[in-house]
Structures are given as C-alpha cells and as structure tokens.
Write an enzyme that holds these catalytic residues in place. Structure first.
Site, PDB file in Angstrom:
ATOM      1  N   GLY A  89     -29.404 -30.556 -33.001  1.00 41.59           N
ATOM      2  CA  GLY A  89     -29.218 -31.292 -32.065  1.00 41.59           C
ATOM      3  C   GLY A  89     -30.090 -32.580 -31.662  1.00 41.59           C
ATOM      4  O   GLY A  89     -30.469 -33.189 -32.616  1.00 41.59           O
ATOM      5  N   TYR A 129     -23.597 -27.015 -13.735  1.00 42.28           N
ATOM      6  CA  TYR A 129     -24.580 -27.715 -14.362  1.00 42.28           C
ATOM      7  C   TYR A 129     -25.784 -27.961 -13.405  1.00 42.28           C
ATOM      8  O   TYR A 129     -26.740 -27.020 -13.244  1.00 42.28           O
ATOM      9  CB  TYR A 129     -24.405 -28.864 -15.468  1.00 42.28           C
ATOM     10  CG  TYR A 129     -25.274 -29.011 -16.425  1.00 42.28           C
ATOM     11  CD1 TYR A 129     -25.449 -28.407 -17.655  1.00 42.28           C
ATOM     12  CD2 TYR A 129     -26.619 -29.602 -16.251  1.00 42.28           C
ATOM     13  CE1 TYR A 129     -26.414 -28.475 -18.617  1.00 42.28           C
ATOM     14  CE2 TYR A 129     -27.693 -29.523 -16.970  1.00 42.28           C
ATOM     15  CZ  TYR A 129     -27.369 -29.124 -18.145  1.00 42.28           C
ATOM     16  OH  TYR A 129     -28.557 -29.393 -19.021  1.00 42.28           O
TER      17      TYR A 129
HETATM   18  P1  NAI Z   1     -29.734 -27.169 -29.908  1.00 44.85           P
HETATM   19  O1  NAI Z   1     -28.983 -25.730 -29.589  1.00 44.85           O
HETATM   20  O2  NAI Z   1     -28.880 -27.870 -30.738  1.00 44.85           O
HETATM   21  O3  NAI Z   1     -31.154 -26.973 -30.258  1.00 44.85           O
HETATM   22  C1  NAI Z   1     -32.171 -25.976 -29.800  1.00 44.85           C
HETATM   23  C2  NAI Z   1     -33.345 -26.067 -30.674  1.00 44.85           C
HETATM   24  O4  NAI Z   1     -34.219 -25.022 -30.179  1.00 44.85           O
HETATM   25  C3  NAI Z   1     -32.964 -25.479 -32.190  1.00 44.85           C
HETATM   26  O5  NAI Z   1     -33.916 -26.286 -33.233  1.00 44.85           O
HETATM   27  C4  NAI Z   1     -33.538 -24.064 -32.308  1.00 44.85           C
HETATM   28  O6  NAI Z   1     -34.049 -23.524 -33.406  1.00 44.85           O
HETATM   29  C5  NAI Z   1     -34.676 -24.244 -31.149  1.00 44.85           C
HETATM   30  N1  NAI Z   1     -34.773 -22.985 -30.636  1.00 44.85           N
HETATM   31  C6  NAI Z   1     -34.310 -22.138 -29.933  1.00 44.85           C
HETATM   32  N2  NAI Z   1     -35.039 -20.962 -29.244  1.00 44.85           N
HETATM   33  C7  NAI Z   1     -36.052 -21.263 -29.948  1.00 44.85           C
HETATM   34  C8  NAI Z   1     -37.317 -20.373 -30.243  1.00 44.85           C
HETATM   35  N3  NAI Z   1     -37.399 -19.245 -29.193  1.00 44.85           N
HETATM   36  N4  NAI Z   1     -38.570 -20.776 -30.700  1.00 44.85           N
HETATM   37  C9  NAI Z   1     -38.344 -21.839 -31.451  1.00 44.85           C
HETATM   38  N5  NAI Z   1     -37.146 -22.780 -31.352  1.00 44.85           N
HETATM   39  C10 NAI Z   1     -36.144 -22.304 -30.736  1.00 44.85           C
HETATM   40  O7  NAI Z   1     -29.782 -27.864 -28.370  1.00 44.85           O
HETATM   41  P2  NAI Z   1     -29.851 -29.454 -27.875  1.00 44.85           P
HETATM   42  O8  NAI Z   1     -28.477 -29.502 -27.031  1.00 44.85           O
HETATM   43  O9  NAI Z   1     -30.206 -30.510 -29.090  1.00 44.85           O
HETATM   44  O10 NAI Z   1     -30.903 -29.265 -26.791  1.00 44.85           O
HETATM   45  C11 NAI Z   1     -32.126 -29.717 -26.863  1.00 44.85           C
HETATM   46  C12 NAI Z   1     -32.483 -30.026 -25.305  1.00 44.85           C
HETATM   47  O11 NAI Z   1     -31.597 -31.220 -24.912  1.00 44.85           O
HETATM   48  C13 NAI Z   1     -32.249 -28.919 -24.249  1.00 44.85           C
HETATM   49  O12 NAI Z   1     -33.333 -29.220 -23.467  1.00 44.85           O
HETATM   50  C14 NAI Z   1     -30.960 -29.398 -23.609  1.00 44.85           C
HETATM   51  O13 NAI Z   1     -30.883 -28.765 -22.290  1.00 44.85           O
HETATM   52  C15 NAI Z   1     -31.132 -30.974 -23.620  1.00 44.85           C
HETATM   53  N6  NAI Z   1     -29.883 -31.729 -23.301  1.00 44.85           N
HETATM   54  C16 NAI Z   1     -28.823 -31.413 -24.252  1.00 44.85           C
HETATM   55  C17 NAI Z   1     -27.732 -32.178 -23.823  1.00 44.85           C
HETATM   56  C18 NAI Z   1     -26.367 -31.893 -24.786  1.00 44.85           C
HETATM   57  O14 NAI Z   1     -25.345 -32.326 -24.229  1.00 44.85           O
HETATM   58  N7  NAI Z   1     -26.291 -31.075 -25.973  1.00 44.85           N
HETATM   59  C19 NAI Z   1     -27.630 -33.310 -23.110  1.00 44.85           C
HETATM   60  C20 NAI Z   1     -28.962 -33.619 -22.251  1.00 44.85           C
HETATM   61  C21 NAI Z   1     -29.869 -32.600 -22.551  1.00 44.85           C
END
Ligand code: NAI
Length: 396
Positions: free
Chosen positions: A51, A234
């Site tokens: 992500g 959300y």
């Molecule tokens: P994702 O699920 O693709 O990435 C999550 C990451 O966190 C991965 O690298 C995973 O290995 C890591 N992770 C999870 N638990 C962990 C732990 N206990 N220790 C170490 N690493 C851990 O998620 P995404 O969507 O990229 O989210 C990242 C941020 O972006 C979040 O804060 C999300 O709320 C924010 N965001 C996401 C949007 C979306 O539409 N996907 C929009 C706006 C913000």
C-alpha cells in the site's frame, strides 16, 4: 508450485511472487520516469511492505536516492503455504534496490513492540547514524500494548447509531443493503488504541531519545476523510476517531520537534484499494464509483502516484499547502466538487443490475487481485514458481 488466488472474504490467502515483483517493478518504473525529487537521505518507513508505505519506500529510494529501512509484519512461505504479498513485495523491492546500489534493509516484526523499536534504533545507529524522514504507514487489526500488555482490537463500526448503507460484494458484483451496529465505548477506545497516534508518538520519542532522529527531521502519517456518504462508517466511525487521534498526535509531535526545525504532518490521501481498505464496509462500492468518475476525468491516481505527488509538490517543495487543520490534502482531486457530485448521483442509482455499467467494479477487482500478485497479463500463472523466497537483507 502453481499458485492460484484463494479467497476468504476480502482476504486472499495466497500470493504470487512473480506477480508481486511485477507490481513492484511497475511502481519503480513509474517513479523512474518522473523528475527526481531532491528529498530525504535516510528514511525509516514503518508499514513498508504494501500500500501507501511500500509506495513511500519506492519513492524515497528511486526518486530521491535515499537509504531506507522498512518495518513490517509479514509471513514467509511455510511448506505449501505461500508467503504474504508484503513479503514478496519486499523481496522484489530489495532485489532492485541492491542491483542499483541503494541501501535497503528490512525488519519483519511487530512495530508496536518495544523490541522492534530497539532493533530499528540499533540498525540506524550501525548503518545510517540518523534518519531525516520517518513515514508512519501502519494499518493493523490489533495491537499488543507495549506497556500494559493489553491486546487491543480495531473494529470498523459506526459510532453512536447504526448505519445502513448500500454495499458491494465485488466478487459476485451484487449490491445489497447492510446494517452495521454501533461500536461500544470500549470498542472505540480499542480502535483508537490500535490506529490512533499513541504508537507514532512512541516511535518518535524512542528515536529522539536514542539520538537517531536528525535535526530538522520530518515525520508523516496518512489519514483519510472521504465524502459525507461514508462518514458514518469512516470519518465519524471507530476508524475516524482513531484518525482524529493520529491527527492530534501530528500536532503534538510537530510542536516537540519544531524547536530543532523538525516537522510532523498528516497527509490526507485518496481512497485506494489496499489490504487495509478492502476491510471497510461500503468503501468498495464508493471506490468503484469514484474510480469510474476519476478515470473518466483522467485524474485517477494509484498509491505510488499519490506519494510521488506528496514528495514533489508538498514535502520537498518550497510551496507546501496545508488545510485549515494543518494537513496536507492529497485527496484534493477525489474531493473535487464535480467528482463528488457525480459519485453521489451514481450512488443513488447503483444496483446489482447496473453496477457493471455505472461503476468501475472491474477495475476495483483487478486492483484487489494485483495486491496479491494476480491478474498481470505478462505473468505465466500456469508455470511452477519457487515460493520460498528470502528477503535479501533479512538473510544478511
Ligand atoms: P496496507 O494494509 O497496505 O499496509 C499496512 C502496512 O502495515 C503493511 O506494511 C503491514 O505489514 C504493516 N503492518 C501491519 N501491522 C503491523 C505490525 N503490527 N507491525 C509492523 N507492521 C505492521 O494499508 P494502507 O492502506 O497502505 O494503509 C497505510 C496507512 O494509510 C493507514 O494509516 C491508512 O489508514 C492510510 N490511508 C489509507 C487509505 C486507503 O484508501 N488505503 C486512504 C488514506 C489513508
């Protein structure tokens, strides 16, 4: 082994190493085609394997030439079980980084724990001395609190009252109504404990105390707001309460770092298909409609395009623009009035019968498959592949 996608609800329990490598390569190629960004030198990315965090690591490396340390929580292959997509993404990322002589090391561990923080600090001391950019991009379903030992769970629920909404099952393309019951106060507390700002503050404090945060360092985390349509699930739901806490943490960290020229920001990003976002009810329908409208207008972006824009136009530009609450708004195109007006109109009309025509459900589903390395035209999915791949730096 021949690997096929296997689904359990919104999770795919298999991942394809070559497809994941293909997806990482696409992102790297995109960044290389853009002008370089005179950006950070030594970067810590927490949540670096998928992500927005992976995109941040790719932009840091291939646009700014930065050394990166990536932290994530992924599983290697075991027996006949494939590794997780984030594992294969990191294998591919590190391979290219190494070939091109960039420093890239990864730590697979629980970022919420004190041990992982200490391990990262030791690695920074040994290899980099200090970091000048810390990207906090965690999305986790639970957190074991490092002080109390309590296991906190992040549920995704409305707050205060139940929420009834249209919802899309993107596998079957059925649009149906769902009702979600409101979270209890305890569930709100726990969601904030997992996805709120406390752990980010703990990271910055630990890095500062260890002397590994460079003078004038920047730290950033990612948030989301979205349209009123999704507010109940959300922005005004459990996850929104957590985002409120994250945004408050940015202000607190900013004031702590500012005496030494340091900065903390939250960037409000666009809704995109990631492993985290597919877990949120109603969002798949909203995103399928949004993608349709944004693609038609030629303003659709993916994670790496968003983060490249973050670096070039905001973080490392002389004219950064913040909203009234001090946030960077990468969701500016998503939130354009005409985009939202069209999405809302489509939302009112959409049903199982017309979802294929009114929305980009096919694009949404394709993005979902690609998260796990499936659906790339030039990957031969009928061929045997080695699933036991090691992340280069983890074997060092
Ligand atoms: P994702 O699920 O693709 O990435 C999550 C990451 O966190 C991965 O690298 C995973 O290995 C890591 N992770 C999870 N638990 C962990 C732990 N206990 N220790 C170490 N690493 C851990 O998620 P995404 O969507 O990229 O989210 C990242 C941020 O972006 C979040 O804060 C999300 O709320 C924010 N965001 C996401 C949007 C979306 O539409 N996907 C929009 C706006 C913000």
């Amino acid at each position: 082994m021949i690997i096929k996608p296997k689904f359990k609800g919104f999770i795919c329990t298999t991942a394809h190493p070559e497809g994941c490598a293909r997806s990482v390569k696409e992102q790297i190629d995109y960044v290389k085609q853009q002008s370089p960004v005179k950006g950070p030198k030594n970067v810590l990315v927490i949540g670096a394997s998928t992500g927005y965090g992976l995109a941040s690591r790719i932009v840091s490396t291939f646009s700014s030439g930065a050394n990166t340390i990536g932290v994530f929580f992924e599983k290697p292959a075991a027996g006949n079980k494939t590794a997780t997509a984030g594992w294969y993404n990191t294998v591919a990322f590190e391979q290219v980084a190494k070939e091109e002589n960039y420093y890239a090391k990864s730590i697979n561990g629980d970022a919420f724990s004190t041990e992982t923080k200490e391990e990262v600090i030791e690695l920074i001391k040994k290899d980099l001395g200090q970091v000048d950019l810390v990207i906090y991009s965690l999305a986790a379903p639970r957190r074991v609190h490092p002080v109390t030992g309590e296991t906190l769970v992040s549920s995704i629920k409305p707050v205060g009252k139940s929420f009834t909404s249209k919802n899309l099952d993107f596998h079957s393309e059925k649009v149906a109504e769902i009702t979600l019951e409101p979270a209890s106060d305890e569930e709100v507390r726990q969601a904030v404990g997992v996805m709120g700002g406390e752990d980010w503050e703990m990271w910055i404090e630990a890095l500062r105390n260890a002397g590994v945060l460079a003078t004038g360092a920047t730290t950033i985390s990612y948030s989301y707001i979205g349209p009123e349509l999704t507010y109940p699930i959300y922005r005004e739901g459990t996850i929104g309460k957590a985002k409120g806490s994250l945004e408050a943490a940015a202000q607190k960290i900013h004031s702590e770092l500012s005496s030494q020229g340091g900065k903390a920001f939250v960037s409000v990003n666009k809704a995109l298909v990631t492993q985290a976002s597919t877990a949120i009810p109603a969002m798949s329908l909203y995103m399928s409609l949004l993608f349709k409208v944004m693609k038609e207008k030629g303003i659709h972006e993916n994670c790496v395009e968003q983060i490249y824009r973050l670096f070039i136009e905001q973080l490392y530009s002389t004219h950064m623009t913040l909203d009234e609450k001090g946030r960077i708004r990468l969701d500016d195109w998503e939130m354009k009035e005409e985009v939202q007006r069209e999405v809302l109109a489509l939302w009112q009309d959409v049903s199982t019968e017309n979802v294929g025509a009114l929305s980009d459900v096919a694009g949404y589903r394709n993005d979902f498959f690609r998260l796990f390395g499936f659906g790339f035209d030039d990957v031969e999915y009928d061929q045997d592949v080695d699933i036991q791949l090691a992340i280069p730096s983890i074997n060092d």
